[in-house]
Design an enzyme around this catalytic site. Sequence first.
Site, short mmCIF file in Angstrom:
data_model
loop_
_atom_site.label_atom_id
_atom_site.label_comp_id
_atom_site.label_asym_id
_atom_site.label_seq_id
_atom_site.Cartn_x
_atom_site.Cartn_y
_atom_site.Cartn_z
NE ARG A 110 -86.67 68.01 -4.05
CZ ARG A 110 -86.90 68.92 -5.02
NH1 ARG A 110 -86.37 70.12 -4.95
NH2 ARG A 110 -87.67 68.62 -6.04
CB SER A 120 -88.00 61.62 -5.00
OG SER A 120 -88.84 62.10 -6.01
CD GLU A 136 -86.28 64.38 -2.23
OE1 GLU A 136 -85.93 64.31 -3.42
OE2 GLU A 136 -87.44 64.66 -1.88
C1 LIG Z 1 -96.23 61.11 -2.50
C2 LIG Z 1 -95.14 62.09 -2.10
C3 LIG Z 1 -94.74 63.06 -3.01
C4 LIG Z 1 -93.76 64.00 -2.65
N1 LIG Z 1 -93.39 64.94 -3.58
C5 LIG Z 1 -92.45 65.85 -3.27
C6 LIG Z 1 -92.08 66.87 -4.23
O1 LIG Z 1 -92.62 66.94 -5.33
N2 LIG Z 1 -91.11 67.75 -3.87
C7 LIG Z 1 -90.52 67.73 -2.64
O2 LIG Z 1 -89.65 68.57 -2.39
N3 LIG Z 1 -90.85 66.79 -1.72
C8 LIG Z 1 -91.80 65.86 -1.99
N4 LIG Z 1 -92.15 64.90 -1.08
C9 LIG Z 1 -91.45 64.86 0.23
C10 LIG Z 1 -92.21 65.56 1.39
O3 LIG Z 1 -93.55 65.73 1.10
C11 LIG Z 1 -91.61 66.94 1.73
O4 LIG Z 1 -90.24 66.82 2.01
C12 LIG Z 1 -92.31 67.59 2.92
O5 LIG Z 1 -91.85 68.93 3.07
C13 LIG Z 1 -92.09 66.85 4.25
O6 LIG Z 1 -92.96 67.42 5.20
P1 LIG Z 1 -93.35 66.67 6.54
O7 LIG Z 1 -94.10 67.64 7.38
O8 LIG Z 1 -94.05 65.40 6.21
O9 LIG Z 1 -91.92 66.39 7.16
P2 LIG Z 1 -91.46 65.14 8.05
O10 LIG Z 1 -91.36 63.93 7.16
O11 LIG Z 1 -92.28 65.03 9.27
O12 LIG Z 1 -89.99 65.59 8.44
C14 LIG Z 1 -88.98 65.72 7.47
C15 LIG Z 1 -87.71 66.26 8.15
O13 LIG Z 1 -87.96 67.58 8.61
C16 LIG Z 1 -87.83 67.66 10.04
N5 LIG Z 1 -88.92 68.54 10.49
C17 LIG Z 1 -90.25 68.42 10.23
N6 LIG Z 1 -90.93 69.47 10.74
C18 LIG Z 1 -90.01 70.29 11.34
C19 LIG Z 1 -90.09 71.52 12.05
N7 LIG Z 1 -91.24 72.15 12.26
N8 LIG Z 1 -88.93 72.05 12.53
C20 LIG Z 1 -87.74 71.43 12.35
N9 LIG Z 1 -87.61 70.25 11.69
C21 LIG Z 1 -88.73 69.69 11.19
C22 LIG Z 1 -87.93 66.24 10.54
O14 LIG Z 1 -87.22 66.06 11.74
C23 LIG Z 1 -87.32 65.47 9.38
O15 LIG Z 1 -85.90 65.47 9.47
C24 LIG Z 1 -93.15 63.94 -1.38
C25 LIG Z 1 -93.57 62.97 -0.45
C26 LIG Z 1 -94.55 62.06 -0.81
C27 LIG Z 1 -95.02 61.04 0.20
#
Ligand SMILES: Cc1cc2nc3c(=O)[nH]c(=O)nc-3n(C[C@H](O)[C@H](O)[C@H](O)COP(=O)(O)OP(=O)(O)OC[C@H]3O[C@@H](n4cnc5c(N)ncnc54)[C@H](O)[C@@H]3O)c2cc1C
Length: 342
Positions: free
Chosen positions: A166, A240, A336
């Site tokens: 992670r 998580s 996380e």
């Molecule tokens: C129901 C649920 C289940 C999930 N299950 C998992 C799982 O099984 N495994 C897992 O690893 N994660 C899981 N996650 C967490 C999440 O889905 C992941 O971490 C996902 O990759 C986040 O993507 P996002 O686009 O929503 O990021 P955001 O929430 O928008 O951003 C997350 C971070 O990344 C940065 N960021 C976003 N996009 C960029 C970019 N293009 N360039 C630079 N920085 C950026 C943001 O500034 C922030 O710090 C889960 C979340 C939920 C709600």
Amino acid sequence: MGLQPIHNFNLRALNTFGLDVRAEKYLKVTTENELEAAMALVALAESPLLILGGGSNLLFTADVSGWVLHIAIEGIELVSTDSDSVLLEVGAGVAWHDFVRYTVERGWSGLENLALIPGTVGASPIQNIGAYGAEISQVLESVTVFDRQTNAYRTFQTDGCDFGYRTSIFKQAWKGRAIITHVRFRLSSRPRLNLSYGTVKQELAAHFPEPWTPANVADTVEAIRRSKLPDPAVLGNAGSFFKNPVVTVEDFMRLVEACPTIPNYPQSDGSVKVPAAWLIEQCGWKGKRVGNVGCHATQPLVLVNYGGATGAELMAHARAVQQSVWERFHVRLEPEVNLYPS
Ligand SMILES: Cc1cc2nc3c(=O)[nH]c(=O)nc-3n(C[C@H](O)[C@H](O)[C@H](O)COP(=O)(O)OP(=O)(O)OC[C@H]3O[C@@H](n4cnc5c(N)ncnc54)[C@H](O)[C@@H]3O)c2cc1C
């Protein structure tokens, strides 16, 4: 007329906790040209900047002062193929799960265990997303970023990304500096299934005849996830909330002495990973609601917003959970989820 920021923009639809928070200035970019224009505006204003994907790994602890830059660069390009693999370049704004479905429907293998993870492709390297025995670092080839320090593009190969459990260089030394615009993945063009996770194999065998395809695995993973995890569209959450703690062997011996049934996953370096959900459950938090927030009933590692919660309430709940796990087990739970402002 060029790019125009929207002032006092409501981010409720752009964070899966469903928090009613506002951004002082919001800009959405769909191309590299727009990104460069946006960065020129941000540099002029000299205010803080948050990069936003799908908001599924973020907890807004307050309204955002400064800019929110929403990365919505689309596109999936087949760069090359060889006898047993395909190389794909994907825009940072593509929805992760749509991309997974795109690949499994073509019979390509490598992402099927990661189906139904919310968020964007651009955020996937940040915490090296993982599930059911797979992590994207296993199939990622390179990450292209806009470097805010040099105002130039730069490409990181996999071994330069410092991937770990992670985490990556983008969550550490390059946090806030790198804006990810594209990610390249090398996938197997023949089924090469990872069935190391017992439940996936059992459910697959129960529902699909052999030979199994990547799409069968993705369907199975989706069904398992739907049965266990709350849907953010129904109950606000960010998956998580804490990482699974990794403890030294000495600490683990102390834990086993106190609780002989503690589940554990020995790591290659001799340390031991302990499920945070188990620790939280032992402290009585499973299904427990406090006001508008709580720990989910089937997966206590997921903190939920029952409706109307604030980021401050969720933070207070997270701290209470951390505190009780510390008092009972002397183990520190580390979020996380990204906290903003931190
Ligand atoms: C129901 C649920 C289940 C999930 N299950 C998992 C799982 O099984 N495994 C897992 O690893 N994660 C899981 N996650 C967490 C999440 O889905 C992941 O971490 C996902 O990759 C986040 O993507 P996002 O686009 O929503 O990021 P955001 O929430 O928008 O951003 C997350 C971070 O990344 C940065 N960021 C976003 N996009 C960029 C970019 N293009 N360039 C630079 N920085 C950026 C943001 O500034 C922030 O710090 C889960 C979340 C939920 C709600």
